[in-house]
Design a protein around this motif. Structure first.
Motif, PDB file in Angstrom:
ATOM      1  N   ASP A 143       0.821  -1.220   0.000  1.00 52.91           N
ATOM      2  CA  ASP A 143       0.000   0.000   0.000  1.00 52.91           C
ATOM      3  C   ASP A 143       0.853   1.267   0.000  1.00 52.91           C
ATOM      4  O   ASP A 143       0.497   2.256  -0.650  1.00 52.91           O
ATOM      5  CB  ASP A 143      -0.914   0.006   1.232  1.00 52.91           C
ATOM      6  CG  ASP A 143      -2.004  -1.055   1.113  1.00 52.91           C
ATOM      7  OD1 ASP A 143      -2.212  -1.567  -0.010  1.00 52.91           O
ATOM      8  OD2 ASP A 143      -2.613  -1.373   2.150  1.00 52.91           O
ATOM      9  N   ARG A 171       2.160   1.817  -3.480  1.00 53.51           N
ATOM     10  CA  ARG A 171       1.031   2.023  -4.400  1.00 53.51           C
ATOM     11  C   ARG A 171       0.400   3.411  -4.229  1.00 53.51           C
ATOM     12  O   ARG A 171      -0.227   3.921  -5.157  1.00 53.51           O
ATOM     13  CB  ARG A 171      -0.027   0.960  -4.181  1.00 53.51           C
ATOM     14  CG  ARG A 171       0.406  -0.389  -4.714  1.00 53.51           C
ATOM     15  CD  ARG A 171      -0.585  -0.860  -5.736  1.00 53.51           C
ATOM     16  NE  ARG A 171      -0.409  -2.268  -5.989  1.00 53.51           N
ATOM     17  CZ  ARG A 171      -0.669  -2.835  -7.153  1.00 53.51           C
ATOM     18  NH1 ARG A 171      -1.097  -2.107  -8.154  1.00 53.51           N
ATOM     19  NH2 ARG A 171      -0.496  -4.110  -7.321  1.00 53.51           N
ATOM     20  N   ALA A 172       0.594   3.992  -3.057  1.00 54.01           N
ATOM     21  CA  ALA A 172       0.096   5.354  -2.865  1.00 54.01           C
ATOM     22  C   ALA A 172       0.941   6.344  -3.676  1.00 54.01           C
ATOM     23  O   ALA A 172       0.481   7.429  -4.028  1.00 54.01           O
ATOM     24  CB  ALA A 172       0.121   5.716  -1.383  1.00 54.01           C
ATOM     25  N   ASN A 217       2.846   5.198  -6.611  1.00 54.35           N
ATOM     26  CA  ASN A 217       2.591   4.789  -7.991  1.00 54.35           C
ATOM     27  C   ASN A 217       1.577   3.654  -7.975  1.00 54.35           C
ATOM     28  O   ASN A 217       1.907   2.519  -7.648  1.00 54.35           O
ATOM     29  CB  ASN A 217       3.888   4.336  -8.681  1.00 54.35           C
ATOM     30  CG  ASN A 217       3.634   3.911 -10.125  1.00 54.35           C
ATOM     31  OD1 ASN A 217       2.509   4.011 -10.631  1.00 54.35           O
ATOM     32  ND2 ASN A 217       4.667   3.442 -10.790  1.00 54.35           N
ATOM     33  N   ARG A 218       0.374   3.988  -8.312  1.00 56.22           N
ATOM     34  CA  ARG A 218      -0.754   3.044  -8.286  1.00 56.22           C
ATOM     35  C   ARG A 218      -0.446   1.759  -9.053  1.00 56.22           C
ATOM     36  O   ARG A 218      -0.921   0.675  -8.727  1.00 56.22           O
ATOM     37  CB  ARG A 218      -1.982   3.742  -8.879  1.00 56.22           C
ATOM     38  CG  ARG A 218      -3.215   2.897  -9.069  1.00 56.22           C
ATOM     39  CD  ARG A 218      -3.877   2.569  -7.747  1.00 56.22           C
ATOM     40  NE  ARG A 218      -4.991   1.644  -7.938  1.00 56.22           N
ATOM     41  CZ  ARG A 218      -4.879   0.318  -8.030  1.00 56.22           C
ATOM     42  NH1 ARG A 218      -3.701  -0.245  -7.966  1.00 56.22           N
ATOM     43  NH2 ARG A 218      -5.944  -0.432  -8.208  1.00 56.22           N
ATOM     44  N   GLN A 219       0.404   1.870 -10.086  1.00 52.90           N
ATOM     45  CA  GLN A 219       0.704   0.708 -10.922  1.00 52.90           C
ATOM     46  C   GLN A 219       1.670  -0.263 -10.236  1.00 52.90           C
ATOM     47  O   GLN A 219       1.801  -1.418 -10.658  1.00 52.90           O
ATOM     48  CB  GLN A 219       1.288   1.164 -12.268  1.00 52.90           C
ATOM     49  CG  GLN A 219       1.088   0.168 -13.393  1.00 52.90           C
ATOM     50  CD  GLN A 219       1.691   0.626 -14.703  1.00 52.90           C
ATOM     51  OE1 GLN A 219       2.374   1.658 -14.778  1.00 52.90           O
ATOM     52  NE2 GLN A 219       1.447  -0.134 -15.753  1.00 52.90           N
TER      53      GLN A 219
END
Ligand SMILES: N[C@@H](CCC(=O)N[C@@H](CS)C(=O)NCC(=O)O)C(=O)O
Length: 213
Positions: free
Chosen positions: A43, A46-47, A49-51
């Motif tokens: 998480d 991903r916060a 870079n969502r990818q």
């Protein structure tokens, strides 16, 4: 420091951005995202870079992903020295060579693809290497002809993002035991590029998060 590169020592896409930042004289902090332990899927990253891919470059208020997009951004905001040089046709040629690596070779043998081949499809390591080498060799055959017909660099006599994409891909090719003797012009160009400090210092083994293998 308000410029931060999220990367990983062995990531060839992050390697491209390290070279470009150094060529443009842009200092940055480096944050290592451990791709081996899956930190890119957590998480926290991903916060950013969502990818869930490195590289990610935070430049002041901007959070940027996708290495080619980052190279284009750097070129626009910090044009000196130019890394997509020349007139419109020459710049298109530079981009075409860079995209042979970044669009036609690398996506077929990046970590998630190799993991899928090993995990979901149950391929052995040698089969995976054969897969990776196939796509590397088909792209390198085109780049070899380009290098042999070119000047001092991959796209003529000016250093460009084509060179920046090539050197990390050669590093990746060795990891899957590609026979590079078929590509003498690329090896000669690589040897010359690695004389340039920005290329030499960006090598995976020279990164603080490098692990001896
Ligand atoms: N097209 C992307 C590719 C980025 C990419 O594949 N990064 C790899 C490392 S080279 C990664 O983060 N892989 C994580 C994963 O596959 O889970 C770019 O050029 O930035």
């Amino acid at each position: 420091m308000d410029r931060v590169l999220y990367g990983y020592w062995r990531s060839t896409a992050a390697y491209r951005v390290r070279i470009a930042l150094a060529l443009k004289g842009l200092s940055h902090d480096a944050v290592s995202i451990n791709l081996r332990t899956g930190e890119q899927k957590g998480d926290a990253f991903r916060a950013i870079n969502r990818q869930g891919f490195v590289p990610c470059l935070v430049d002041g208020p901007h959070s940027l992903s996708q290495s080619l997009a980052i190279l284009e951004y750097l070129e626009e905001i910090y044009p000196d020295p130019p890394l997509i040089p020349g007139d419109a046709a020459e710049r298109a040629h530079v981009r075409a060579l860079a995209q042979i690596v970044a669009c036609d070779i690398h996506p077929l043998n990046n970590l998630r693809v190799l993991k899928y081949l090993a995990g979901d499809l149950g391929l052995e390591q040698e089969g995976i290497n054969v897969w990776a080498r196939h796509w590397i060799e088909s792209g390198f055959a085109v780049l070899e002809d380009a290098a042999a017909a070119s000047g001092a660099f991959l796209a003529g006599n000016k250093l460009s993002i084509a060179d920046i994409c090539l050197v990390p891909q050669l590093y990746n090719a060795r990891r899957v035991e590609t026979d590079l003797s078929r590509f003498p012009a690329l090896l000669d160009l690589e040897a010359r590029l690695l004389q340039i400090p920005a290329f030499a210092d960006a090598q995976p083994e020279r990164q603080p998060d490098a692990v001896p293998v």
